[in-house]
Enzyme design. Structure first.
Site, mmCIF file in Angstrom:
data_model
loop_
_atom_site.group_PDB
_atom_site.id
_atom_site.type_symbol
_atom_site.label_atom_id
_atom_site.label_comp_id
_atom_site.label_asym_id
_atom_site.label_seq_id
_atom_site.Cartn_x
_atom_site.Cartn_y
_atom_site.Cartn_z
ATOM 1 N N LYS A 39 -10.020 -7.433 2.389
ATOM 2 C CA LYS A 39 -10.184 -5.842 2.721
ATOM 3 C C LYS A 39 -8.311 -5.753 2.557
ATOM 4 C CE LYS A 39 -14.745 -4.902 2.089
ATOM 5 N NZ LYS A 39 -14.215 -3.660 0.498
ATOM 6 N N ALA A 41 -5.693 -7.099 3.557
ATOM 7 C CA ALA A 41 -4.430 -8.508 2.355
ATOM 8 C C ALA A 41 -4.522 -7.488 1.698
ATOM 9 C CB ALA A 41 -4.730 -9.235 2.563
ATOM 10 N N ASN A 42 -5.411 -7.485 0.762
ATOM 11 C CA ASN A 42 -5.629 -5.920 -0.412
ATOM 12 C C ASN A 42 -5.480 -4.996 -0.059
ATOM 13 O OD1 ASN A 42 -6.524 -8.074 -1.449
ATOM 14 N ND2 ASN A 42 -8.932 -7.326 -1.746
ATOM 15 N N ASN A 181 -17.105 5.259 0.927
ATOM 16 C CA ASN A 181 -18.077 5.433 0.144
ATOM 17 C C ASN A 181 -18.833 5.477 0.265
ATOM 18 O OD1 ASN A 181 -19.111 3.502 0.715
ATOM 19 N ND2 ASN A 181 -17.754 1.509 -0.917
ATOM 20 N N LEU A 221 -17.929 9.323 -10.229
ATOM 21 C CA LEU A 221 -17.943 11.554 -9.794
ATOM 22 C C LEU A 221 -16.127 10.996 -9.415
ATOM 23 C CD1 LEU A 221 -20.690 11.330 -7.915
ATOM 24 C CD2 LEU A 221 -20.121 11.756 -10.322
ATOM 25 N N GLY A 222 -15.441 10.067 -9.046
ATOM 26 C CA GLY A 222 -14.523 10.282 -8.253
ATOM 27 C C GLY A 222 -14.227 10.347 -6.573
ATOM 28 N N GLY A 247 -11.559 0.336 -4.470
ATOM 29 C CA GLY A 247 -11.880 0.961 -3.241
ATOM 30 C C GLY A 247 -10.145 0.402 -2.154
ATOM 31 N N ASP A 248 -9.573 -0.623 -2.101
ATOM 32 C CA ASP A 248 -8.995 -1.280 -0.937
ATOM 33 C C ASP A 248 -7.469 -0.634 -2.264
ATOM 34 O OD1 ASP A 248 -10.374 -2.484 0.024
ATOM 35 O OD2 ASP A 248 -10.143 -4.768 -0.824
#
Length: 303
Positions: A39, A41-42, A181, A221-222, A247-248
């Protein structure tokens, strides 16, 4: 202005399957690949690809270590503060992709060795207008220290509590931005937000804990942000290939635009577009789009 990402650096071991195996079941897979991830590094790569000057603070081990550092450097991320350790593996994520989703098992490896000395060394090079971005894949003590050290230096802090783990209530007041999230929101507030009412309630709980700004990523849903009211940004409808780094990418895209002075809502719109493009490709870091691609996609989108 720079973004200091203090977090995990992993090598992803990825395999695809038509379905997830049941307990005790063996299924046939395909498409195996190794893929730099983690996470931290991403998100660093996502920040850099979206135009932000980004510094990675973390650790790698003897297995995959040189390759992971070289990959970050390839994308332009500053790796001065990535430590190499000979006595441990780099972080490993074993990822199964099936049924248009993913399941992940992680071994922290060298990520568990990120400590306050590495954080001090990195943040003492920061300037007051810089940002610090954290996740939950390094030791809790390192996260707590980094939040407090960053605020003492006048930096802006951003926390992505993924994966969800217990945090001291005192930690939240050191977070300028909390990006989480639905599952993570449920972990910290006992609410799984879907409706405007639930978003408002969850935001109120986190604000009472001391968080200044909270963003909720809500899948199809955004995403949503609360000030006097709830601001919704719709998700884009695209063909889903691999959701691994979505997500990253959202967080990195948001950070890059916010750090350059765009409004929270404008930064969310960019982040939503970047995340949508990510899930149309396989992999983690290589699937993250650059700023030009996101800008073009936004110009062609109806959202």
């Amino acid at each position: 202005m720079r973004i200091f990402v203090i977090g995990s650096i992993n090598m992803d071991l990825v395999i695809q399957s038509q379905k997830y195996p049941k307990l005790g079941e063996t299924v046939t897979g395909f498409g195996f690949m190794t893929n730099p991830g983690g996470k931290g590094a991403n998100q660093a790569v996502a920040c850099q690809k979206s135009g932000a000057s980004t510094v990675m603070v973390g650790a790698v081990g003897d297995a995959f270590g040189p390759e992971l550092i070289q990959t970050l450097q390839h994308y332009g991320v500053d790796t001065t503060h990535v430590k190499s350790h000979d006595s441990v593996s780099s972080g490993i994520a074993v990822i199964t992709i099936a049924e248009q989703d993913n399941a992940i098992v992680i071994d922290a490896g060298a990520n568990a060795l990120v400590d306050i000395h590495a954080i001090d060394e990195a943040l003492l090079t920061a300037s007051p207008n810089d940002y610090v971005l954290l996740q939950n894949e390094i030791p809790a003590k390192a996260i707590q220290y980094a939040l407090r050290k960053a605020k003492a230096l006048g930096l802006t802090t951003v926390m992505n509590p993924a994966p969800a783990k217990p945090l001291d209530d005192a930690d939240f007041k050191y977070m300028d931005y909390l990006i989480l999230n639905q599952s993570e929101t449920e972990f910290y507030t006992h609410l799984y937000p879907i409706t405007t009412k639930e978003i408002l309630e969850a935001s109120s709980i986190l604000k009472r804990k001391g968080v200044k700004h909270t963003l909720f990523t809500l899948g199809a849903l955004g995403s949503a942000y609360v000030d006097e009211s709830v601001h919704w940004v719709d998700a884009h409808t695209v063909a889903v290939v691999d959701t691994t780094a979505a997500g990253d990418t959202y967080i990195g895209g948001f950070m890059a635009r916010r750090a350059e002075g765009q409004s929270i809502e404008a930064s969310m719109r960019y982040a939503s577009a970047a995340a949508a493009l990510t899930i149309t490709k396989k992999g983690a870091q290589q699937s993250i789009p650059d700023q030009a691609s996101v800008t073009l996609f936004m110009s062609q989108s109806k959202i």
